[in-house]
Every structure is written in C-alpha cells, then in structure tokens.
Motif scaffolding. Structure first.
Motif, mmCIF file in Angstrom:
data_model
loop_
_atom_site.group_PDB
_atom_site.id
_atom_site.type_symbol
_atom_site.label_atom_id
_atom_site.label_comp_id
_atom_site.label_asym_id
_atom_site.label_seq_id
_atom_site.Cartn_x
_atom_site.Cartn_y
_atom_site.Cartn_z
ATOM 1 N N UNK A 80 0.793 -1.235 0.000
ATOM 2 C CA UNK A 80 0.000 0.000 0.000
ATOM 3 C C UNK A 80 0.822 1.281 0.000
ATOM 4 N N UNK A 81 1.891 1.350 0.792
ATOM 5 C CA UNK A 81 2.702 2.573 0.813
ATOM 6 C C UNK A 81 3.307 2.858 -0.559
ATOM 7 N N UNK A 82 3.721 1.814 -1.277
ATOM 8 C CA UNK A 82 4.272 1.988 -2.627
ATOM 9 C C UNK A 82 3.228 2.578 -3.567
ATOM 10 N N UNK A 83 2.005 2.090 -3.427
ATOM 11 C CA UNK A 83 0.940 2.528 -4.327
ATOM 12 C C UNK A 83 0.557 3.977 -4.053
ATOM 13 N N UNK A 84 0.511 4.346 -2.786
ATOM 14 C CA UNK A 84 0.220 5.744 -2.443
ATOM 15 C C UNK A 84 1.307 6.659 -3.000
ATOM 16 N N UNK A 85 2.565 6.236 -2.873
ATOM 17 C CA UNK A 85 3.670 7.051 -3.389
ATOM 18 C C UNK A 85 3.584 7.194 -4.906
ATOM 19 N N UNK A 90 -5.548 9.721 -2.916
ATOM 20 C CA UNK A 90 -6.936 9.435 -3.288
ATOM 21 C C UNK A 90 -7.026 8.243 -4.241
ATOM 22 N N UNK A 91 -6.293 8.293 -5.342
ATOM 23 C CA UNK A 91 -6.354 7.204 -6.305
ATOM 24 C C UNK A 91 -5.700 5.942 -5.754
ATOM 25 N N UNK A 92 -4.654 6.125 -4.981
ATOM 26 C CA UNK A 92 -3.986 4.971 -4.407
ATOM 27 C C UNK A 92 -4.874 4.206 -3.447
ATOM 28 N N UNK A 93 -5.571 4.927 -2.573
ATOM 29 C CA UNK A 93 -6.443 4.246 -1.609
ATOM 30 C C UNK A 93 -7.611 3.556 -2.313
ATOM 31 N N UNK A 94 -8.087 4.125 -3.402
ATOM 32 C CA UNK A 94 -9.165 3.466 -4.149
ATOM 33 C C UNK A 94 -8.692 2.145 -4.745
ATOM 34 N N UNK A 95 -7.481 2.133 -5.284
ATOM 35 C CA UNK A 95 -6.943 0.890 -5.837
ATOM 36 C C UNK A 95 -6.686 -0.131 -4.730
ATOM 37 N N UNK A 142 1.452 -4.742 8.446
ATOM 38 C CA UNK A 142 0.993 -3.565 9.197
ATOM 39 C C UNK A 142 0.239 -2.602 8.288
ATOM 40 N N UNK A 143 0.708 -2.449 7.051
ATOM 41 C CA UNK A 143 0.036 -1.544 6.119
ATOM 42 C C UNK A 143 -1.376 -2.032 5.798
ATOM 43 N N UNK A 144 -1.549 -3.331 5.603
ATOM 44 C CA UNK A 144 -2.883 -3.861 5.323
ATOM 45 C C UNK A 144 -3.747 -3.866 6.583
ATOM 46 N N UNK A 145 -3.148 -4.140 7.735
ATOM 47 C CA UNK A 145 -3.911 -4.132 8.988
ATOM 48 C C UNK A 145 -4.463 -2.745 9.292
ATOM 49 N N UNK A 389 -12.953 4.831 -12.436
ATOM 50 C CA UNK A 389 -12.745 3.497 -11.888
ATOM 51 C C UNK A 389 -11.466 3.484 -11.047
ATOM 52 N N UNK A 390 -11.336 2.557 -10.113
ATOM 53 C CA UNK A 390 -10.159 2.553 -9.233
ATOM 54 C C UNK A 390 -8.880 2.070 -9.895
ATOM 55 N N UNK A 391 -8.981 1.454 -11.090
ATOM 56 C CA UNK A 391 -7.802 0.892 -11.759
ATOM 57 C C UNK A 391 -7.194 1.940 -12.684
#
Length: 428
Positions: A80-85, A90-95, A142-145, A389-391
């Motif tokens: 998740x942290x990689x995707x947010x970066x 906003x778009x990262x959390x949707x994905x 921890x990121x997914x939790x 869409x989230x993708x």
C-alpha cells in the motif's frame, strides 16, 4: 502425467455452449471467457444490460483454467505505501480498497450463486525466506492491517506449525484469502451470467473489431456482434487482436504440477487449515492441497529445450526438499499457462477508443483481482466513466524493446535464484 490441467481433468461433464452463427446486438460485448470476462458478464447482466460473451475456445481455456487456484487479495510486488507514493493518496487508496475486498467478492459470488468449486476461505500465507524479507513482511502486514484487513504476523515457530514447512523466519497471512477449483468456479460464473440474461458463445474467436456508428462490430468466422461497448478480457491470450496491445505487458509462462494424493498421515502435518502458501522468494515457492490431498505447486522456467518435462520435475524435486517429503508421490498432472505481467506490477485498463477497453489485472493474482475487475467494468458499461474506476486507465503504452525484454523473467531467473540463496545464507 498429462499436459491437461488438473482442473480440466477432474471437471467431469461440461455443458458446451454453441458457437456464434448469427448477427446479434448487445449493450456490451466481452471477448474472453476467463475470470474477468465472466465476472463482467455476471455483474453487467445483473444491471440489466444485454451482454454477449465470445470465447475462442471453451470457458476457462486460458490462464483461468491453468492456475493453482489461489485466491489472494493483494498485489504481487507492491505494498500500500508503494501505491500511495506512485498514484497519490486518493487514487492509491481506491486501488488498495479494490484489491483488499477482492477475495471477499469471490467467496460472496460463490455463496450467492451456489457454485460448487471446492472453495474454502481458509487464508493465504506468505512466509519470508530471509530475515530481511521478514522485516518487509511485517511492514506489509501492518500496512494492510491499518486498513482493517484480517491479517496476522506469525513468527518462526507459528509459521512452521501452521504450514509444516521449516526454515522460514516468519510469515504473514490474510485470512480473507483461500483456495478453490478455478475451472469449476469459472463454469459457475458462466452459469450465473446466463441465468442473469447474458449470452455466451464458445469456439467463436474474434477476427476483427471495427468501429460502426456509435459502437463496434465484432466479426467471427460465422457471426457478427454489434455492441455499444466492448471489453477485451483475453489477458495474455489476445494475440494481435488489437495492434500493439500484446506489447504493453510481459507474457510469463508458468508451470504447475499436482502430485498423486499424499498419504493421510503425511498430509496432516502440512497446512492443516488448508490455506494456500506463496513465499517471498524471487523464484517463488508455492503449495496447496486440493480436496483429494494432491499437492499442487508451480514455478517458472529457464530457457532451454524440453521445458514441458524438465520444469515439472524441477518443481517436484523442490517440493520434496522444501517440505521434507522423502517419499513424495509422483506427478499426476503437469501443465502450463500464460500470465500477463505489467511493468509496474499493478492492474491496468487500456483505452483503445471510445467504448473500447482492455483490462489486465493479474500479475500473479488472477482469481481475486480479475473477479473484482469484472465488477468495475460492469459499472463502466452502465454509467461510470473509465477515469472514475479505481484501476489506472490510459492509452496503450508499448514497452520499449519489447521483443527482447519480454524474455527477461526467464533469462534472469538463475540470477534471481542466486539472490534468493544469498539472502538465506545471510539469515542463517
């Protein structure tokens, strides 16, 4: 030993669908009868859209029927942290939400449509092959939790107790994951789509897609589909259906084996909870059982002759060594399939023109993410703009020097194996 996948071999009688032999009209035409195409058909038909699905062979013939049946609700290489970066908050959390709920969607569809497919939401486990990898695993968990996912970190003793595999410093598990028979699941989705009103045609390869007025015309050898929108759901099996599309991903051939059933006294020390396992090695080690106690595992191959026999034997020897099975049963089934891997290891939607879209959501997470992709494409086919869409959604981006780089995963496999071994030696 046979080249047909375990799942097709044990699938029993199959209700065949006819080829397309007429001209038909639809709101949405889907090319490809795998997880993403079938999930799209289920969700779009449920919204009241008229849906036609065209499959070149039979349902689940491609990667859908050639995987190991792991249901994994996350990304193969990105946390998740990689995707947010990479994508922003906003778009990262949707994905991230798209992926995190994907396994729950799979098992909900199975329950809702009463699909008999040996499904168990028993969890997915990722052991760490080294101390450094375990640090990364703990961060990943921890990121997914923090996003409310049912994840647990296990130390060395817990990992060995749960998996039966020794030598791992620790692991994490997502309890929403699980296992199933992918061919039976796909066939169940096909039945559900037809029950909702979708029309499915097999042995109907699309030979041309042309723009006609406000939509598209799809041509097969014996019929035509006219549709307002088209979704290409062929993954790595699309060939040259759309110019350049096959050069936007790396095709990765993955081999799978299933042994003869393990004796009950041996089986009871391995994966007593019937989870699925795929570790952190670059040369990934995986294993699970089916309901007959066949041990299933997979792997990639180094270039060279005789891969169809050489690679399954290598996987078999690795299973015996990793799980300390001196009397491992022989291989009963060995098969392979093609996965589509994106350069950034994230799902992608490819904009091929107004109302024409292709989707690649796999990257080694086929069952969960492609099922979730189908739900999103159904939204696009009805009211939702693709940009919403989230993708990630963009025009096709061909990989430079694709003709050479597409072989990189196989060429670099020996180097990956060496790096895995060095990681383990440093942790010893």
């Amino acid at each position: 030993m046979t080249a047909i996948s375990l799942w097709h071999a044990i699938g029993g009688d199959y209700r065949k669908r006819p080829p397309l032999t007429e001209s038909v009209d639809a709101d949405l035409a889907i090319i490809g009868g795998g997880f993403s195409g079938l999930s799209t058909a289920v969700h779009a038909a449920a919204k009241g859209l008229s849906v036609v699905l065209l499959e070149a062979e039979i349902i689940a013939w491609g990667a859908t029927g050639r995987n190991a049946g792991f249901v994994v609700p996350n990304f193969a290489k990105k946390d998740p942290d990689d995707i947010i970066a990479e994508l922003g908050t906003e778009r990262g959390e949707r994905l991230i939400r798209f992926a995190s709920s994907s396994a729950d969607l799979v098992f909900d569809l199975i329950r809702r449509h009463r699909i008999e497919c040996q499904a168990e939401q028993s969890g997915w486990i990722q052991p760490a092959h080294s101390a450094v990898a375990f640090d990364k695993v703990k961060s990943r968990a921890a990121q997914w939790a923090s996003r409310g996912r049912p994840v647990v970190v296990m130390d060395r003793a817990e990992t060995e107790s749960v998996t039966g595999a020794k030598g791992y410093p620790g692991s994490w598990t997502d309890r929403s994951g699980g296992v199933l028979d992918p061919v039976a699941y796909a066939r169940g989705l096909a039945d559900a789509a037809e029950a909702a009103g979708a029309r499915i045609f097999e042995r109907s390869p699309v030979t041309a897609i042309s723009r006609t007025g406000g939509g598209y015309s799809l041509t097969t050898a014996t019929g035509i589909v006219r549709a307002g929108k088209v979704f290409i759901a062929t993954n790595a099996y699309g060939g040259d259906l759309q110019p350049g599309l096959s050069r936007t991903y790396f095709p990765l051939r993955v081999f799978q084996i299933a042994t003869e059933p393990l004796p009950r006294e041996v089986r009871k020390r391995l994966l007593r909870g019937n989870q699925s396992v795929s570790d952190t090695r670059r040369n990934l080690f995986t294993f699970r059982f089916d309901v007959e106690n066949r041990l299933i595992s997979g792997g990639m191959h180094v270039f060279g002759p005789g891969a169809e026999t050489r690679v399954p034997r290598t996987i078999h020897r690795r299973l015996a060594a990793m799980l300390e099975l001196d009397d491992i049963p022989p291989i009963a089934y060995a098969w392979s399939g093609m996965a589509a891997v994106e350069p950034d290891f994230l799902p992608h939607l490819v904009d091929l023109g107004p109302g024409l879209i292709a989707g690649f959501a796999c990257n080694g997470r086929g069952i969960a993410l492609t099922t979730a992709l189908g739900r999103e494409i159904a939204d696009w086919a009805s009211v939702t703009p693709a940009d919403d869409l989230p993708i990630p959604y963009a025009p096709p981006r061909e990989i430079p020097f694709h003709g050479i780089l597409k072989h990189a995963p196989n060429i670099l496999l020996p180097w990956s194996m060496l790096r895995d071994r060095l990681d383990e030696e440093r942790s010893a």
